[in-house]
Enzyme design. Sequence first.
Site, PDB file in Angstrom:
ATOM      1  N   PHE A  85      40.019  -5.103  -0.954  1.00 36.41           N
ATOM      2  CA  PHE A  85      39.204  -5.328   0.108  1.00 36.41           C
ATOM      3  C   PHE A  85      37.676  -5.767  -0.596  1.00 36.41           C
ATOM      4  O   PHE A  85      37.092  -6.254  -0.239  1.00 36.41           O
ATOM      5  CB  PHE A  85      39.081  -4.666   1.520  1.00 36.41           C
ATOM      6  CG  PHE A  85      38.276  -3.458   1.076  1.00 36.41           C
ATOM      7  CD1 PHE A  85      36.795  -3.604   1.158  1.00 36.41           C
ATOM      8  CD2 PHE A  85      38.784  -2.133   0.795  1.00 36.41           C
ATOM      9  CE1 PHE A  85      35.918  -2.497   0.835  1.00 36.41           C
ATOM     10  CE2 PHE A  85      38.017  -1.025   0.545  1.00 36.41           C
ATOM     11  CZ  PHE A  85      36.588  -1.029   0.829  1.00 36.41           C
ATOM     12  N   LYS A 145      48.676 -12.123  -2.412  1.00 37.33           N
ATOM     13  CA  LYS A 145      48.500 -11.439  -1.207  1.00 37.33           C
ATOM     14  C   LYS A 145      47.285 -10.320  -1.332  1.00 37.33           C
ATOM     15  O   LYS A 145      46.808  -9.415  -1.833  1.00 37.33           O
ATOM     16  CB  LYS A 145      49.612 -10.176  -1.118  1.00 37.33           C
ATOM     17  CG  LYS A 145      50.274  -9.634   0.155  1.00 37.33           C
ATOM     18  CD  LYS A 145      49.237  -9.310   0.844  1.00 37.33           C
ATOM     19  CE  LYS A 145      48.989  -7.853   0.612  1.00 37.33           C
ATOM     20  NZ  LYS A 145      47.635  -7.257   1.477  1.00 37.33           N
ATOM     21  N   GLU A 186      44.246  -7.199   3.705  1.00 36.79           N
ATOM     22  CA  GLU A 186      44.510  -7.554   5.134  1.00 36.79           C
ATOM     23  C   GLU A 186      43.155  -7.316   5.796  1.00 36.79           C
ATOM     24  O   GLU A 186      43.035  -7.825   6.799  1.00 36.79           O
ATOM     25  CB  GLU A 186      45.475  -6.818   5.694  1.00 36.79           C
ATOM     26  CG  GLU A 186      45.356  -5.367   5.865  1.00 36.79           C
ATOM     27  CD  GLU A 186      45.698  -4.314   4.587  1.00 36.79           C
ATOM     28  OE1 GLU A 186      45.774  -4.914   3.807  1.00 36.79           O
ATOM     29  OE2 GLU A 186      45.420  -3.070   4.698  1.00 36.79           O
ATOM     30  N   SER A 243      43.779   1.447  -4.505  1.00 34.12           N
ATOM     31  CA  SER A 243      43.824   2.624  -4.792  1.00 34.12           C
ATOM     32  C   SER A 243      44.836   3.349  -5.571  1.00 34.12           C
ATOM     33  O   SER A 243      45.822   2.566  -5.672  1.00 34.12           O
ATOM     34  CB  SER A 243      43.841   3.257  -3.387  1.00 34.12           C
ATOM     35  OG  SER A 243      44.820   2.990  -2.779  1.00 34.12           O
ATOM     36  N   CYS A 275      34.601  -0.185  -7.957  1.00 32.75           N
ATOM     37  CA  CYS A 275      35.628   0.621  -8.690  1.00 32.75           C
ATOM     38  C   CYS A 275      34.867   1.030 -10.259  1.00 32.75           C
ATOM     39  O   CYS A 275      34.976   2.177 -10.588  1.00 32.75           O
ATOM     40  CB  CYS A 275      36.682   0.004  -9.119  1.00 32.75           C
ATOM     41  SG  CYS A 275      36.511  -1.229 -10.394  1.00 32.75           S
ATOM     42  N   GLU A 294      37.922  10.414  -4.839  1.00 28.53           N
ATOM     43  CA  GLU A 294      37.140   9.043  -4.762  1.00 28.53           C
ATOM     44  C   GLU A 294      36.699   8.828  -3.486  1.00 28.53           C
ATOM     45  O   GLU A 294      37.350   8.861  -2.588  1.00 28.53           O
ATOM     46  CB  GLU A 294      37.972   7.898  -5.375  1.00 28.53           C
ATOM     47  CG  GLU A 294      37.391   6.454  -4.987  1.00 28.53           C
ATOM     48  CD  GLU A 294      38.240   5.470  -5.536  1.00 28.53           C
ATOM     49  OE1 GLU A 294      39.405   5.120  -5.174  1.00 28.53           O
ATOM     50  OE2 GLU A 294      37.653   4.596  -6.106  1.00 28.53           O
TER      51      GLU A 294
HETATM   52  P1  NAD Z   1      44.447  -0.356  -0.954  1.00 27.50           P
HETATM   53  O1  NAD Z   1      45.098   0.296  -2.135  1.00 27.50           O
HETATM   54  O2  NAD Z   1      44.325   0.209   0.332  1.00 27.50           O
HETATM   55  O3  NAD Z   1      44.797  -1.578  -0.846  1.00 27.50           O
HETATM   56  C1  NAD Z   1      44.977  -2.562  -2.020  1.00 27.50           C
HETATM   57  C2  NAD Z   1      46.197  -3.587  -1.599  1.00 27.50           C
HETATM   58  O4  NAD Z   1      47.448  -2.935  -1.471  1.00 27.50           O
HETATM   59  C3  NAD Z   1      46.176  -4.457  -0.248  1.00 27.50           C
HETATM   60  O5  NAD Z   1      46.247  -5.771  -0.802  1.00 27.50           O
HETATM   61  C4  NAD Z   1      46.802  -3.804   0.752  1.00 27.50           C
HETATM   62  O6  NAD Z   1      47.581  -4.453   1.567  1.00 27.50           O
HETATM   63  C5  NAD Z   1      47.964  -3.168  -0.299  1.00 27.50           C
HETATM   64  N1  NAD Z   1      48.534  -1.941   0.369  1.00 27.50           N
HETATM   65  C6  NAD Z   1      47.882  -0.905   0.885  1.00 27.50           C
HETATM   66  N2  NAD Z   1      48.534  -0.022   1.455  1.00 27.50           N
HETATM   67  C7  NAD Z   1      49.693  -0.369   0.884  1.00 27.50           C
HETATM   68  C8  NAD Z   1      51.075   0.523   0.843  1.00 27.50           C
HETATM   69  N3  NAD Z   1      51.339   1.536   1.401  1.00 27.50           N
HETATM   70  N4  NAD Z   1      52.336  -0.157   0.300  1.00 27.50           N
HETATM   71  C9  NAD Z   1      52.128  -1.416  -0.197  1.00 27.50           C
HETATM   72  N5  NAD Z   1      51.092  -2.278  -0.272  1.00 27.50           N
HETATM   73  C10 NAD Z   1      49.752  -1.471   0.091  1.00 27.50           C
HETATM   74  O7  NAD Z   1      42.884  -0.500  -1.658  1.00 27.50           O
HETATM   75  P2  NAD Z   1      41.421  -0.879  -0.870  1.00 27.50           P
HETATM   76  O8  NAD Z   1      41.034   0.219   0.079  1.00 27.50           O
HETATM   77  O9  NAD Z   1      41.777  -2.246  -0.495  1.00 27.50           O
HETATM   78  O10 NAD Z   1      40.283  -1.122  -1.946  1.00 27.50           O
HETATM   79  C11 NAD Z   1      39.671   0.185  -2.489  1.00 27.50           C
HETATM   80  C12 NAD Z   1      40.263   0.683  -3.870  1.00 27.50           C
HETATM   81  O11 NAD Z   1      40.650  -0.188  -4.779  1.00 27.50           O
HETATM   82  C13 NAD Z   1      39.499   1.562  -4.467  1.00 27.50           C
HETATM   83  O12 NAD Z   1      40.542   2.995  -4.640  1.00 27.50           O
HETATM   84  C14 NAD Z   1      38.991   1.182  -5.535  1.00 27.50           C
HETATM   85  O13 NAD Z   1      38.594   2.090  -6.589  1.00 27.50           O
HETATM   86  C15 NAD Z   1      40.051   0.283  -6.044  1.00 27.50           C
HETATM   87  N6  NAD Z   1      39.658  -0.665  -6.908  1.00 27.50           N
HETATM   88  C16 NAD Z   1      39.940  -0.597  -8.297  1.00 27.50           C
HETATM   89  C17 NAD Z   1      39.383  -1.589  -9.153  1.00 27.50           C
HETATM   90  C18 NAD Z   1      40.036  -1.305 -10.692  1.00 27.50           C
HETATM   91  O14 NAD Z   1      39.515  -2.529 -11.279  1.00 27.50           O
HETATM   92  N7  NAD Z   1      40.481  -0.282 -11.137  1.00 27.50           N
HETATM   93  C19 NAD Z   1      38.922  -2.598  -8.664  1.00 27.50           C
HETATM   94  C20 NAD Z   1      38.520  -2.685  -7.467  1.00 27.50           C
HETATM   95  C21 NAD Z   1      38.978  -1.687  -6.392  1.00 27.50           C
END
Ligand code: NAD
Length: 489
Positions: free
Chosen positions: A149, A173, A176, A226, A281, A382
């Site tokens: 997000f 994808k 959401e 994450s 991040c 985090e």
């Molecule tokens: P998230 O892991 O909750 O979601 C990321 C994606 O995974 C979304 O599209 C979501 O729909 C999907 N998802 C969520 N739960 C899932 C599941 N159980 N099974 C399958 N798919 C699932 O992350 P977020 O809250 O949207 O974003 C924040 C996180 O992203 C933080 O941890 C941040 O550090 C990380 N991030 C990392 C970088 C990087 O380059 N390393 C960059 C930006 C964000």
Amino acid sequence: MEPITHYVGGCPQAPKDEVFSEIRNPATGELLGRVPADGGEGALAAVEAASRAFLDWRRIPAGERIQYLFGFKQLLEANFDEIARTITLENGKTLAESRGELRRGIENVEVACGIPTLMQGYNLEDIAQGIDEIMIRQPLGVVAIITPFNFPSMIPLWFLPYALACGNTLVLKPSEKTPLTVTKIIDLLGRLDLPPGVVNVANGCKGAVDVLLDHPDVRAVSFVGSTPVAKYIYARASANGKRVQCQGGAKNHVVVMPDADAEMTVKIVSDSAFGCAGQRCLAVSTAVTVGEARDHFRDAIVDVASSLSVGSGLDESVQMGPVITSQSKERIEGLIEQGVAEGAKAVLDGRGVKTSTHKNGNFLYPTVLDNVSSGSTLSETEIFGPVLSLVHVNTIEAAIELIAANPYGNASSIFTSDGAVARKFRYEVPTGNVGVNIGVAAPMAYFPFSGWKDSFLGVMHGQGRDAVEFYTDKKVVVERWPKNWSRKF
Ligand code: NAD
């Protein structure tokens, strides 16, 4: 309110799901849209459309494929302010931050326009007399891109332009929580008469992701989010034989040496910790002061942080917006509570804030916690919110050790005026991105981007040449063309 559509085979497609989650403006709580809670059926249709489109798309010469990207760049520029506004509406970050992320995203479109050069292979004549060897790069097929997000435009653009330009078809994808930006961006691509099925969008959450991880036609998966989800995706997609790159969470440290430029350091660390409400991040989460830097830095960062104006990102005078959801706000407040219970001192406490104009927003003010002990929950978790922890050590060696002990390895920075200390830090610190007198060490589009340790699973990083490597397979041809053939069969 009609649910947000998928984009399949060149057309918007209404989801057939019965359960939807809400997209809300984090600053006001206003309902912006509804998105399938699962999305599996949309993802399946999207993969099938991408599969059908692949063979024709890969035959289009690279020089022609990138013409779509030139057109895309022009449309992104022409609609720049509108896209930035959509990012702020659904994500909450300030308009300046939305413009910044979109600019970084567009830079990837620009770099991917160099694919006719970047995608070239290599060859050698006479590997044995009269025999030549050629390495050719070919597209993989259908690739999946799953994004978080916090950068609704930039992160999809870390991947989409390279995947396309290399001759793949794709299913994106988006998160959401922030799918409206991608809807807008894909609508622009759709105006370019891209062949149907080359780019598809599947909205939803785990149901949609699982289809992408399991479908045999998906050859590669790019994920950002994450770490727990990154680990799940890496394991499941790899077990299904796919090429996978997963960028995960972070816990970034900045080391402040006593000889650092005090004013510049405090300003930059504040921007890094509280910009995008700490939901980057690459945001600094822990400042490690060395020796005498301790007291002055603590007082100065509290001064700067407490003066930041917090409110709706649409107000140009605001410097920090809300966090993404009310659940996220509660989680961050709980972590602050736990930190204090474990012995940290809240020298600036941003909890319990209500802005008069945005009572329903997910607002927190900047928080600074002093004396966070190593090994405490706060030092390893985090937080992903506007919270800066302060830790004190006596030497640069101790600072590097502390960073090395953390399970994450996304980024770290040092502020110093001593080149030898900076070099030691750069050489020894185990993080994938390093800043020297820089608060957010974000690589440009033509450099690879990923963390180390629990912040990344995979081999090839995102952006630039690594993206070309990830989205192509190498084929080697060994040829002999004898001058005088013997009798033919
Ligand atoms: P998230 O892991 O909750 O979601 C990321 C994606 O995974 C979304 O599209 C979501 O729909 C999907 N998802 C969520 N739960 C899932 C599941 N159980 N099974 C399958 N798919 C699932 O992350 P977020 O809250 O949207 O974003 C924040 C996180 O992203 C933080 O941890 C941040 O550090 C990380 N991030 C990392 C970088 C990087 O380059 N390393 C960059 C930006 C964000």
